[in-house]
Design a protein around this motif. Structure first.
Motif, PDB file in Angstrom:
ATOM      1  N   PHE A 199      -3.674 -12.959  -5.843  1.00  0.00           N
ATOM      2  CA  PHE A 199      -3.968 -11.540  -5.957  1.00  0.00           C
ATOM      3  C   PHE A 199      -5.175 -11.191  -5.093  1.00  0.00           C
ATOM      4  O   PHE A 199      -5.950 -12.066  -4.686  1.00  0.00           O
ATOM      5  CB  PHE A 199      -4.220 -11.133  -7.416  1.00  0.00           C
ATOM      6  CG  PHE A 199      -5.453 -11.736  -8.037  1.00  0.00           C
ATOM      7  CD1 PHE A 199      -6.651 -11.031  -8.067  1.00  0.00           C
ATOM      8  CD2 PHE A 199      -5.426 -13.004  -8.613  1.00  0.00           C
ATOM      9  CE1 PHE A 199      -7.794 -11.578  -8.642  1.00  0.00           C
ATOM     10  CE2 PHE A 199      -6.561 -13.554  -9.197  1.00  0.00           C
ATOM     11  CZ  PHE A 199      -7.747 -12.831  -9.211  1.00  0.00           C
ATOM     12  N   GLY A 200      -5.312  -9.893  -4.805  1.00  0.00           N
ATOM     13  CA  GLY A 200      -6.415  -9.449  -3.968  1.00  0.00           C
ATOM     14  C   GLY A 200      -6.622  -7.953  -4.104  1.00  0.00           C
ATOM     15  O   GLY A 200      -5.915  -7.277  -4.851  1.00  0.00           O
ATOM     16  N   GLY A 201      -7.596  -7.438  -3.362  1.00  0.00           N
ATOM     17  CA  GLY A 201      -7.960  -6.034  -3.444  1.00  0.00           C
ATOM     18  C   GLY A 201      -7.451  -5.230  -2.266  1.00  0.00           C
ATOM     19  O   GLY A 201      -7.443  -5.706  -1.124  1.00  0.00           O
ATOM     20  N   PHE A 202      -7.031  -4.003  -2.550  1.00  0.00           N
ATOM     21  CA  PHE A 202      -6.541  -3.073  -1.537  1.00  0.00           C
ATOM     22  C   PHE A 202      -7.057  -1.678  -1.870  1.00  0.00           C
ATOM     23  O   PHE A 202      -7.742  -1.484  -2.863  1.00  0.00           O
ATOM     24  CB  PHE A 202      -5.001  -3.063  -1.512  1.00  0.00           C
ATOM     25  CG  PHE A 202      -4.376  -4.409  -1.257  1.00  0.00           C
ATOM     26  CD1 PHE A 202      -4.091  -4.826   0.039  1.00  0.00           C
ATOM     27  CD2 PHE A 202      -4.050  -5.262  -2.315  1.00  0.00           C
ATOM     28  CE1 PHE A 202      -3.504  -6.060   0.275  1.00  0.00           C
ATOM     29  CE2 PHE A 202      -3.470  -6.494  -2.086  1.00  0.00           C
ATOM     30  CZ  PHE A 202      -3.198  -6.901  -0.789  1.00  0.00           C
ATOM     31  N   TYR A 203      -6.699  -0.707  -1.019  1.00  0.00           N
ATOM     32  CA  TYR A 203      -7.020   0.689  -1.284  1.00  0.00           C
ATOM     33  C   TYR A 203      -5.729   1.471  -1.410  1.00  0.00           C
ATOM     34  O   TYR A 203      -4.872   1.427  -0.527  1.00  0.00           O
ATOM     35  CB  TYR A 203      -7.909   1.263  -0.188  1.00  0.00           C
ATOM     36  CG  TYR A 203      -9.307   0.710  -0.241  1.00  0.00           C
ATOM     37  CD1 TYR A 203     -10.275   1.311  -1.028  1.00  0.00           C
ATOM     38  CD2 TYR A 203      -9.638  -0.448   0.468  1.00  0.00           C
ATOM     39  CE1 TYR A 203     -11.563   0.784  -1.099  1.00  0.00           C
ATOM     40  CE2 TYR A 203     -10.911  -0.980   0.392  1.00  0.00           C
ATOM     41  CZ  TYR A 203     -11.867  -0.370  -0.390  1.00  0.00           C
ATOM     42  OH  TYR A 203     -13.126  -0.909  -0.471  1.00  0.00           O
ATOM     43  N   ALA A 204      -5.594   2.211  -2.503  1.00  0.00           N
ATOM     44  CA  ALA A 204      -4.338   2.903  -2.807  1.00  0.00           C
ATOM     45  C   ALA A 204      -3.941   3.871  -1.717  1.00  0.00           C
ATOM     46  O   ALA A 204      -2.748   4.016  -1.405  1.00  0.00           O
ATOM     47  CB  ALA A 204      -4.468   3.637  -4.141  1.00  0.00           C
ATOM     48  N   THR A 205      -4.928   4.545  -1.115  1.00  0.00           N
ATOM     49  CA  THR A 205      -4.623   5.609  -0.165  1.00  0.00           C
ATOM     50  C   THR A 205      -4.353   5.098   1.244  1.00  0.00           C
ATOM     51  O   THR A 205      -4.058   5.894   2.142  1.00  0.00           O
ATOM     52  CB  THR A 205      -5.779   6.615  -0.120  1.00  0.00           C
ATOM     53  OG1 THR A 205      -6.997   5.926   0.215  1.00  0.00           O
ATOM     54  CG2 THR A 205      -5.933   7.320  -1.461  1.00  0.00           C
ATOM     55  N   TRP A 206      -4.444   3.778   1.459  1.00  0.00           N
ATOM     56  CA  TRP A 206      -4.192   3.236   2.799  1.00  0.00           C
ATOM     57  C   TRP A 206      -3.268   2.026   2.703  1.00  0.00           C
ATOM     58  O   TRP A 206      -2.079   2.115   2.959  1.00  0.00           O
ATOM     59  CB  TRP A 206      -5.512   2.910   3.500  1.00  0.00           C
ATOM     60  CG  TRP A 206      -5.365   2.727   4.985  1.00  0.00           C
ATOM     61  CD1 TRP A 206      -5.457   1.561   5.688  1.00  0.00           C
ATOM     62  CD2 TRP A 206      -5.095   3.742   5.959  1.00  0.00           C
ATOM     63  NE1 TRP A 206      -5.269   1.780   7.036  1.00  0.00           N
ATOM     64  CE2 TRP A 206      -5.045   3.120   7.229  1.00  0.00           C
ATOM     65  CE3 TRP A 206      -4.882   5.125   5.884  1.00  0.00           C
ATOM     66  CZ2 TRP A 206      -4.801   3.825   8.421  1.00  0.00           C
ATOM     67  CZ3 TRP A 206      -4.644   5.821   7.067  1.00  0.00           C
ATOM     68  CH2 TRP A 206      -4.601   5.178   8.307  1.00  0.00           C
ATOM     69  N   GLU A 207      -3.790   0.873   2.271  1.00  0.00           N
ATOM     70  CA  GLU A 207      -2.924  -0.297   2.156  1.00  0.00           C
ATOM     71  C   GLU A 207      -1.826  -0.108   1.112  1.00  0.00           C
ATOM     72  O   GLU A 207      -0.730  -0.646   1.261  1.00  0.00           O
ATOM     73  CB  GLU A 207      -3.742  -1.547   1.815  1.00  0.00           C
ATOM     74  CG  GLU A 207      -4.668  -2.014   2.912  1.00  0.00           C
ATOM     75  CD  GLU A 207      -6.079  -1.471   2.757  1.00  0.00           C
ATOM     76  OE1 GLU A 207      -6.990  -2.047   3.366  1.00  0.00           O
ATOM     77  OE2 GLU A 207      -6.265  -0.472   2.030  1.00  0.00           O
ATOM     78  N   GLY A 208      -2.136   0.666   0.068  1.00  0.00           N
ATOM     79  CA  GLY A 208      -1.114   0.945  -0.931  1.00  0.00           C
ATOM     80  C   GLY A 208       0.042   1.728  -0.336  1.00  0.00           C
ATOM     81  O   GLY A 208       1.217   1.504  -0.670  1.00  0.00           O
ATOM     82  N   VAL A 209      -0.279   2.656   0.557  1.00  0.00           N
ATOM     83  CA  VAL A 209       0.753   3.411   1.259  1.00  0.00           C
ATOM     84  C   VAL A 209       1.531   2.494   2.189  1.00  0.00           C
ATOM     85  O   VAL A 209       2.757   2.565   2.285  1.00  0.00           O
ATOM     86  CB  VAL A 209       0.130   4.584   2.042  1.00  0.00           C
ATOM     87  CG1 VAL A 209       1.179   5.284   2.901  1.00  0.00           C
ATOM     88  CG2 VAL A 209      -0.531   5.564   1.085  1.00  0.00           C
ATOM     89  N   GLN A 210       0.813   1.608   2.870  1.00  0.00           N
ATOM     90  CA  GLN A 210       1.480   0.656   3.757  1.00  0.00           C
ATOM     91  C   GLN A 210       2.492  -0.183   2.995  1.00  0.00           C
ATOM     92  O   GLN A 210       3.637  -0.364   3.429  1.00  0.00           O
ATOM     93  CB  GLN A 210       0.470  -0.288   4.409  1.00  0.00           C
ATOM     94  CG  GLN A 210       1.144  -1.359   5.261  1.00  0.00           C
ATOM     95  CD  GLN A 210       0.292  -2.579   5.498  1.00  0.00           C
ATOM     96  OE1 GLN A 210      -0.883  -2.583   5.141  1.00  0.00           O
ATOM     97  NE2 GLN A 210       0.854  -3.604   6.093  1.00  0.00           N
ATOM     98  N   ALA A 211       2.058  -0.706   1.846  1.00  0.00           N
ATOM     99  CA  ALA A 211       2.946  -1.565   1.063  1.00  0.00           C
ATOM    100  C   ALA A 211       4.190  -0.802   0.615  1.00  0.00           C
ATOM    101  O   ALA A 211       5.301  -1.345   0.600  1.00  0.00           O
ATOM    102  CB  ALA A 211       2.200  -2.127  -0.143  1.00  0.00           C
TER     103      ALA A 211
END
Length: 364
Positions: A199-211
Motif C-alpha cells: 500500500f502507499g499514498g496518493f492524491y485523490a484529485t490527481w493520481e486517484g483520477v489517473q487510477a
C-alpha cells in the motif's frame, strides 16, 4: 508520452522537498528577484517575478497558469515567469531568493520557519481539505480496510509524518498499526505493481483520477474517515519574509491576480483545464484527464464551498489556521518533527507562523 507515464515518473510532492531542504538549507540566502522590465509590446513597465512549480504542472498550480493566460498578472503590472522546481526544493529556493513565489503547503512553511530556520510564509491556501488517499491495488483482495495494513509493507518516500497518519488509521480501524516500509523507486504505482509494497499514498484529485481513468485500479481510504485530525494538504502559494518586507505591493499584486486565476478555474473548470494543457505543453497533459481532475476538485469542494464563495462568506485562498494546527498538533503527539540537521525536536510548528491572509482580496 501519456499522462499516465508522466505521473508515474514524478516524485511525490512534499517528501522530496523536505529531503532536499534538510540537505541543502545551509546555502546562504540572497535577495528577492523582483525587478522592473520593459514590456516591448505595450511599452509599459512590468515587474518581473518568478513562480516556481512544486512538481510537474497540475491542477494545484492551475490558478497561476490561468492568471498568466488571462492577462491578470499583466493587468497588475507583473511579468511572471513560471519555472521548474529546483533540485533543492521550492521552499529553499524561495527562502534563498532564487524564486519569488512557489507552490508549497502550510506544513512546509510553518515547520521550516519554526524548526529549520527558514523565513517563508504561505500567502494563499487553495486547498481547504485533505486530498490524500491511502491505497492498495484493487487486485490485492487481502486489504479491505486500513486494519489490513497491519503486517504489510508501506511504499514510502521517507519521513515519519505518513507513518504516524497510517498508524492512526490502522488503530482507529481496530488494528495494531504495525507495518514494514520500503522506499519508493520511480513511482508508488510501480512499487505496488512490482510486489515490493502492499500500500502507499496518493492524491485523490490527481493520481486517484489517473487510477480511475487509466489504471491500475485502487482500493483507497481517506484520513478523516479513520480518525486523522486536521488538514495535512493545505496546498498554496509561498513567498519569503524578505519579499514581504521589501516588496509588499508586488506580493499583494501577485497574490490577488493568482486568487483571481483560481476563482476563474473553480467557476470554469473545463476552460481552465484547456488553459493548463496549452500553457504547459512540456508536461504532456491529456485534456480529458485535467478536466476530470478539475471536476473532482469542484464537486468535492476542495477549494471551499462555492456557495459561500459566491455570497462572500468565504474568500477563496484563505489560509485556515485551525485545521492545519490540528494536524500539526497531531503530528507533534507522534514526535514527527526534526530540525534542519534531522535531529528530533518536541517543538510543534504553529500555523500562525507559517501563513498570512493580509494580501488576499476580501480576506477578513
Amino acid at each position: 508520452m501519456t499522462i499516465a507515464s508522466t505521473i508515474r515518473t514524478t516524485l511525490t510532492r512534499a517528501a522530496a522537498a523536505i529531503l532536499a531542504f534538510a540537505m541543502a538549507f545551509a546555502i546562504a540566502g540572497c535577495g528577492a528577484t523582483a525587478n522592473n522590465t520593459d514590456n516591448t509590446a505595450s511599452g509599459d513597465k512590468l515587474t518581473k517575478v518568478t513562480f516556481m512549480l512544486a512538481w510537474i504542472p497540475d491542477t494545484n498550480h492551475i490558478g497561476v497558469y490561468v492568471a498568466k493566460n488571462k492577462g491578470y498578472f499583466k493587468e497588475a503590472g507583473l511579468d511572471v515567469d513560471i519555472i521548474a522546481v529546483a533540485k533543492t526544493g521550492a521552499e529553499l529556493a524561495v527562502n534563498n531568493g532564487l524564486a519569488d513565489f512557489a507552490l508549497s503547503n502550510m506544513y512546509n512553511a510553518a515547520s521550516y520557519t519554526d524548526l529549520k530556520g527558514a523565513h517563508i510564509k504561505q500567502v494563499l491556501q487553495v486547498q481547504q481539505k485533505p486530498s490524500a488517499i491511502w491505497c492498495a491495488l484493487a487486485s490485492n483482495t487481502a486489504i479491505k480496510s486500513p486494519k489490513d495494513f497491519d503486517g504489510k509493507t508501506f511504499a514510502t518516500f521517507g519521513g515519519n509524518e505518513s507513518d504516524i497518519v497510517i498508524k492512526r488509521m490502522v488503530q482507529y480501524d481496530g488494528g495494531k498499526g504495525e507495518f514494514d516500509k520500503v522506499t519508493v523507486g520511480t513511482s508508488t504505482f510501480k512499487t505496488l505493481e512490482s510486489g515490493r509494497a502492499d500500500f502507499g499514498g496518493f492524491y485523490a484529485t490527481w493520481e486517484g483520477v489517473q487510477a480511475d481513468m487509466y489504471g491500475p485500479k485502487l482500493n483507497c481510504f481517506t484520513e478523516p474517515d479513520y480518525g486523522v485530525p486536521g488538514n495535512g494538504d493545505a496546498i498554496g502559494i509561498i513567498t519569503s519574509d524578505k519579499m514581504i518586507k521589501e516588496n509588499p505591493e508586488v506580493v499583494r499584486k501577485f497574490v490577488q491576480a493568482s486568487q483571481k486565476g483560481y476563482e476563474y478555474a473553480y467557476e470554469n473548470p473545463d476552460d481552465a483545464a484547456s488553459i493548463l494543457v496549452k500553457e504547459a505543453p512540456d508536461a504532456n497533459l491529456e485534456e480529458a484527464f485535467v478536466k476530470k481532475s478539475m471536476h473532482m476538485i469542484v464537486d468535492g469542494q476542495y477549494w471551499g464551498d462555492p456557495a459561500k464563495i459566491k455570497d462572500g462568506s468565504f474568500v477563496l485562498g484563505t489560509n485556515d489556521f485551525v485545521e492545519t494546527q490540528k494536524r500539526f498538533d497531531f503530528l507533534g503527539e507522534g514526535h514527527a518533527y526534526t530540525d534542519a540537521n534531522g535531529n528530533p525536536v518536541d517543538t510543534v510548528p504553529q500555523s500562525k507562523d507559517g501563513a498570512t491572509n493580509e494580501f488576499l482580496k476580501g480576506a477578513k
